[in-house]
Write a protein that holds these residues in place. Structure first.
Motif, PDB file in Angstrom:
ATOM      1  N   ILE A   1      -8.739  -6.120  -5.593  1.00 19.66           N
ATOM      2  CA  ILE A   1     -10.125  -5.863  -5.180  1.00 19.66           C
ATOM      3  C   ILE A   1     -10.335  -4.397  -4.838  1.00 19.66           C
ATOM      4  N   THR A   2      -9.379  -3.779  -4.157  1.00 22.54           N
ATOM      5  CA  THR A   2      -9.537  -2.360  -3.832  1.00 22.54           C
ATOM      6  C   THR A   2      -9.445  -1.494  -5.086  1.00 22.54           C
ATOM      7  N   GLN A   3      -8.661  -1.922  -6.050  1.00 27.23           N
ATOM      8  CA  GLN A   3      -8.578  -1.203  -7.327  1.00 27.23           C
ATOM      9  C   GLN A   3      -9.944  -1.166  -7.997  1.00 27.23           C
ATOM     10  N   ALA A   4     -10.676  -2.281  -7.903  1.00 23.48           N
ATOM     11  CA  ALA A   4     -11.983  -2.378  -8.540  1.00 23.48           C
ATOM     12  C   ALA A   4     -13.086  -1.720  -7.715  1.00 23.48           C
ATOM     13  N   MET A   5     -13.040  -1.893  -6.399  1.00 21.26           N
ATOM     14  CA  MET A   5     -14.117  -1.392  -5.547  1.00 21.26           C
ATOM     15  C   MET A   5     -13.950   0.073  -5.171  1.00 21.26           C
ATOM     16  N   LEU A   6     -12.710   0.549  -5.144  1.00 19.52           N
ATOM     17  CA  LEU A   6     -12.443   1.939  -4.732  1.00 19.52           C
ATOM     18  C   LEU A   6     -11.531   2.622  -5.741  1.00 19.52           C
ATOM     19  N   PRO A   7     -11.953   2.780  -6.989  1.00 20.75           N
ATOM     20  CA  PRO A   7     -11.084   3.406  -7.997  1.00 20.75           C
ATOM     21  C   PRO A   7     -10.828   4.871  -7.646  1.00 20.75           C
ATOM     22  N   SER A   8      -9.571   5.262  -7.747  1.00 17.24           N
ATOM     23  CA  SER A   8      -9.213   6.634  -7.369  1.00 17.24           C
ATOM     24  C   SER A   8      -8.070   7.126  -8.256  1.00 17.24           C
ATOM     25  N   PRO A   9      -8.348   7.470  -9.518  1.00 18.28           N
ATOM     26  CA  PRO A   9      -7.288   7.927 -10.425  1.00 18.28           C
ATOM     27  C   PRO A   9      -6.687   9.257  -9.970  1.00 18.28           C
ATOM     28  N   ARG A  10      -5.396   9.416 -10.233  1.00 15.61           N
ATOM     29  CA  ARG A  10      -4.718  10.668  -9.909  1.00 15.61           C
ATOM     30  C   ARG A  10      -5.163  11.779 -10.855  1.00 15.61           C
ATOM     31  N   ALA A  11      -5.138  12.993 -10.381  1.00 14.96           N
ATOM     32  CA  ALA A  11      -5.499  14.148 -11.208  1.00 14.96           C
ATOM     33  C   ALA A  11      -4.256  14.636 -11.943  1.00 14.96           C
ATOM     34  N   SER A  12      -3.803  13.851 -12.931  1.00 14.83           N
ATOM     35  CA  SER A  12      -2.614  14.175 -13.705  1.00 14.83           C
ATOM     36  C   SER A  12      -2.711  13.501 -15.054  1.00 14.83           C
ATOM     37  N   MET A  13      -1.720  13.765 -15.928  1.00 15.43           N
ATOM     38  CA  MET A  13      -1.732  13.157 -17.253  1.00 15.43           C
ATOM     39  C   MET A  13      -1.746  11.636 -17.175  1.00 15.43           C
ATOM     40  N   GLY A  14      -1.043  11.071 -16.227  1.00 13.73           N
ATOM     41  CA  GLY A  14      -0.978   9.624 -16.084  1.00 13.73           C
ATOM     42  C   GLY A  14      -2.083   9.061 -15.204  1.00 13.73           C
ATOM     43  N   PHE A  15      -3.289   9.625 -15.323  1.00  9.92           N
ATOM     44  CA  PHE A  15      -4.398   9.221 -14.453  1.00  9.92           C
ATOM     45  C   PHE A  15      -4.869   7.807 -14.725  1.00  9.92           C
ATOM     46  N   TRP A  16      -4.790   7.363 -15.997  1.00  8.39           N
ATOM     47  CA  TRP A  16      -5.446   6.109 -16.382  1.00  8.39           C
ATOM     48  C   TRP A  16      -4.725   4.919 -15.764  1.00  8.39           C
ATOM     49  N   GLY A  17      -5.471   4.131 -15.010  1.00  6.17           N
ATOM     50  CA  GLY A  17      -4.904   2.954 -14.358  1.00  6.17           C
ATOM     51  C   GLY A  17      -4.190   3.251 -13.053  1.00  6.17           C
ATOM     52  N   SER A  18      -4.108   4.535 -12.679  1.00  4.89           N
ATOM     53  CA  SER A  18      -3.444   4.891 -11.419  1.00  4.89           C
ATOM     54  C   SER A  18      -4.408   4.712 -10.251  1.00  4.89           C
ATOM     55  N   HIS A  19      -3.870   4.691  -9.046  1.00  5.02           N
ATOM     56  CA  HIS A  19      -4.676   4.505  -7.843  1.00  5.02           C
ATOM     57  C   HIS A  19      -4.138   5.433  -6.772  1.00  5.02           C
ATOM     58  N   GLN A  20      -4.788   6.575  -6.619  1.00  5.26           N
ATOM     59  CA  GLN A  20      -4.304   7.613  -5.719  1.00  5.26           C
ATOM     60  C   GLN A  20      -4.207   7.110  -4.281  1.00  5.26           C
ATOM     61  N   LEU A  21      -5.120   6.247  -3.881  1.00  6.68           N
ATOM     62  CA  LEU A  21      -5.104   5.748  -2.495  1.00  6.68           C
ATOM     63  C   LEU A  21      -3.806   5.028  -2.169  1.00  6.68           C
ATOM     64  N   ASN A  22      -3.168   4.430  -3.183  1.00  2.70           N
ATOM     65  CA  ASN A  22      -1.925   3.702  -2.930  1.00  2.70           C
ATOM     66  C   ASN A  22      -0.784   4.609  -2.504  1.00  2.70           C
ATOM     67  N   SER A  23      -0.934   5.892  -2.744  1.00  2.00           N
ATOM     68  CA  SER A  23       0.140   6.822  -2.357  1.00  2.00           C
ATOM     69  C   SER A  23       0.128   7.137  -0.866  1.00  2.00           C
ATOM     70  N   TYR A  24      -0.924   6.696  -0.163  1.00  3.43           N
ATOM     71  CA  TYR A  24      -1.019   6.947   1.272  1.00  3.43           C
ATOM     72  C   TYR A  24      -0.531   5.729   2.040  1.00  3.43           C
ATOM     73  N   GLU A  25       0.405   5.961   2.927  1.00  2.00           N
ATOM     74  CA  GLU A  25       1.018   4.865   3.674  1.00  2.00           C
ATOM     75  C   GLU A  25      -0.006   4.123   4.519  1.00  2.00           C
ATOM     76  N   PHE A  26      -0.954   4.869   5.102  1.00  2.00           N
ATOM     77  CA  PHE A  26      -1.970   4.223   5.936  1.00  2.00           C
ATOM     78  C   PHE A  26      -2.819   3.264   5.116  1.00  2.00           C
ATOM     79  N   PHE A  27      -3.201   3.695   3.916  1.00  2.00           N
ATOM     80  CA  PHE A  27      -4.019   2.826   3.077  1.00  2.00           C
ATOM     81  C   PHE A  27      -3.243   1.578   2.674  1.00  2.00           C
ATOM     82  N   GLN A  28      -1.973   1.754   2.382  1.00  6.00           N
ATOM     83  CA  GLN A  28      -1.151   0.591   2.035  1.00  6.00           C
ATOM     84  C   GLN A  28      -1.121  -0.429   3.171  1.00  6.00           C
TER      85      GLN A  28
END
Length: 527
Positions: free
Chosen positions: A264-291
């Motif tokens: 649900i968060t992937q769909a409601m809060l999409p946040s691709p990384r600013a890199s070659m592998g941006f597609w399907g990535s979720h930048q928010l998942n890299s933050y421990e607090f968000f996890q």
């Protein structure tokens, strides 16, 4: 004053009321200019987007099916209904270039944006952020798939809903088409059909009102919806020899349920990384607090939506049935990617749109629902702000980085004048991208041991094929036809094999967003 008007969310109290002419003109001009800017941005992005195998697969199916009946036969392994491919068939007769598909897809996306910004009951900031959000601007505009057609039909349904019982035949036709765009849109169609049936039976069916004269059309409309659902399910039923996503997972575990809910968060809060592998990535998942808050946040979003829609059961039923249905499909069949998860977001938008025109019921805790409704405007802006940031991140990343090397590989082959050579390709689903851009009718796929263009997802292609087997297949074709053979691989061949069979490495194209769509070209010369 202008900024206040820009931010104010309209509250539609009377479903039958019509906006005044000046407002309608302003809405039209606003929608028109937003769409113009959208087309300019997306047109530039699409011109720099290298299509990948899933995009090209649909084009090859439409292009290389001699008739509609053959198309349906070829599509039995696809896991999608055929509406998108039927739309592509006439375009493929005009030109064999898949660019035709990109242009058509972009027009679909632009139409959705225009209709949304023209008719949606949200303020102008909401509409602007939506139009330039991740799904509208990139996922369902730049990446040419069948999902954009479903989003357009959802938008048309929302427009028709306001006067649904005057235009129920049109509702039925739109939902037939919606059910035939994708399995995810089919789930949404089932939710809409069930909610409309409950609404009609509870609020209107037994009342002697103006609806009486339309009753026959309404029941015909429901029959059309049922027909669309049944025929779509029949198309989706795979043959016995299917070789893709064959399993079902009915084993319940709390961990898997939680992992699926997090989509649900992937769909409601999409946040691709600013890199070659941006597609399907979720930048928010890299933050421990968000996890740590991700799962509670998902349940909080669903709970808030339930409270908000509680007074309007049609919107509530659509949201709950579609959301639960989509999550259940992701759980038991195919977890999917962000392009599939986007329908969770559009279910929310759909329910929020028609909310203002749904019949209302009284219940004891109406103040809670009013509070949830009061928070809708700012919460919706926060959600759309994430979409906007996701959209303006994805477009530059797609332009800056090569999405797939299929286009570059095909251009090189054409520049070398080798497009008419015999070709052997492995892995088939990756090589099909090159085939589409080459506008070539067929290559030999060692997986499946057959010639073809599109991938046939049956069990015949699931057997293992070694690199040496691929070279031997090329040797056999070379001997039979007394011709050189071009071997296209999505990986490098081992040096001993290259030397043993006297292959020549012509060129390699590596480094792309789709990691397994880098290609190596080898020439096998006739002895």
């Amino acid at each position: 004053m202008f900024f206040q008007n820009f931010l104010q969310t309209p509250q539609i109290e009377d479903p039958e009321s019509e906006p005044q002419t000046p407002c309608r003109k302003k809405d039209f001009y606003y929608a028109f200019w937003v769409t113009v800017v959208f087309l300019l941005v997306c047109g530039y992005g699409a011109a720099h987007h290298e299509m990948w195998r899933d995009e090209i697969q649909a084009w090859l199916l439409a292009r290389d099916s001699a008739s509609v009946f053959e198309l349906f036969a070829n599509m039995k392994y696809e896991g999608h209904p055929a509406l998108w491919h039927l739309c592509l068939m006439p375009l493929s007769r005009i030109s064999a270039s898949p660019i035709m598909m990109q242009v058509f897809h972009l027009l679909i996306a632009a139409t959705t944006v225009f209709l949304f910004t023209r008719y949606a009951p949200f303020n102008r900031l909401h509409k602007f952020l939506f139009a330039f959000g991740y799904f509208a601007l990139y996922e369902y505009a730049i990446v040419a798939r069948n999902y954009a057609l479903g989003v357009l039909l959802i938008t048309i349904f929302c427009i028709l809903y306001r006067e649904r019982y005057k235009r129920f035949l049109w509702i039925g036709i739109v939902l037939i088409l919606l059910a035939h765009t994708s399995v995810h849109a089919l789930i949404v169609t089932i939710a809409i059909g069930f909610a409309l049936m409950c609404e009609y039976l509870y609020f209107y069916c037994c009342k002697e009102e103006a609806l009486t004269e339309n009753r026959r059309h309404i029941w015909i409309g429901f029959a059309l919806i049922g027909f669309g659902i049944v025929t779509s399910v029949l198309q989706l039923n795979p043959p016995a020899d299917t070789g893709f996503a064959v399993g079902w997972n009915f084993d319940f575990t709390v961990q898997r349920m939680n992992n699926i809910t997090k989509i649900i968060t992937q769909a409601m809060l999409p946040s691709p990384r600013a890199s070659m592998g941006f597609w399907g990535s979720h930048q928010l998942n890299s933050y421990e607090f968000f996890q740590s808050i991700r799962l509670p946040l998902c349940y909080l979003i669903v709970f808030w939506c339930m409270i908000r829609f509680l007074k309007r059961p049609t919107a509530l039923f659509i949201y709950l049935i579609a959301t639960v249905g989509l999550l259940a499909f992701f759980y038991v069949k195919y977890g999917g990617s962000i392009r599939h998860h986007g329908f969770l977001f559009f279910t929310f938008v759909l329910s929020s749109w028609i909310y203002y025109d749904c019949p209302e019921i009284n219940f004891p805790f109406s103040s809670i629902s009013r509070l949830a409704q009061w928070f809708f405007g700012p919460i919706f802006i926060v959600i759309l702000a994430f979409h906007f940031l996701g959209g303006i991140t994805a477009i530059p990343m797609d332009i800056e980085h090569i999405f797939s090397n299929g286009k570059r590989t095909a251009e090189y082959i054409k520049a070398q004048g080798r497009q008419d050579m015999l070709m052997v390709g492995d892995t088939d689903f990756a090589i099909s991208t090159v085939v589409g851009y080459l506008e070539k009718k067929e290559v030999y796929y060692p997986k499946g041991s057959r010639f073809g263009s599109f991938v046939r997802w049956d069990k015949a292609r699931t057997h293992g094929v070694s690199n040496e087997d691929i070279i031997k297949a090329a040797q056999m074709l070379s001997t039979q036809n007394s011709e050189d053979v071009l071997i296209i691989m999505n990986r490098a061949l081992e040096t001993p094999l290259v030397e043993q069979y006297q292959l020549t490495l012509l060129e390699k194209f590596t480094g792309s967003t789709i990691g397994d769509e880098g290609f190596h070209l080898y020439l096998l010369e006739t002895p």
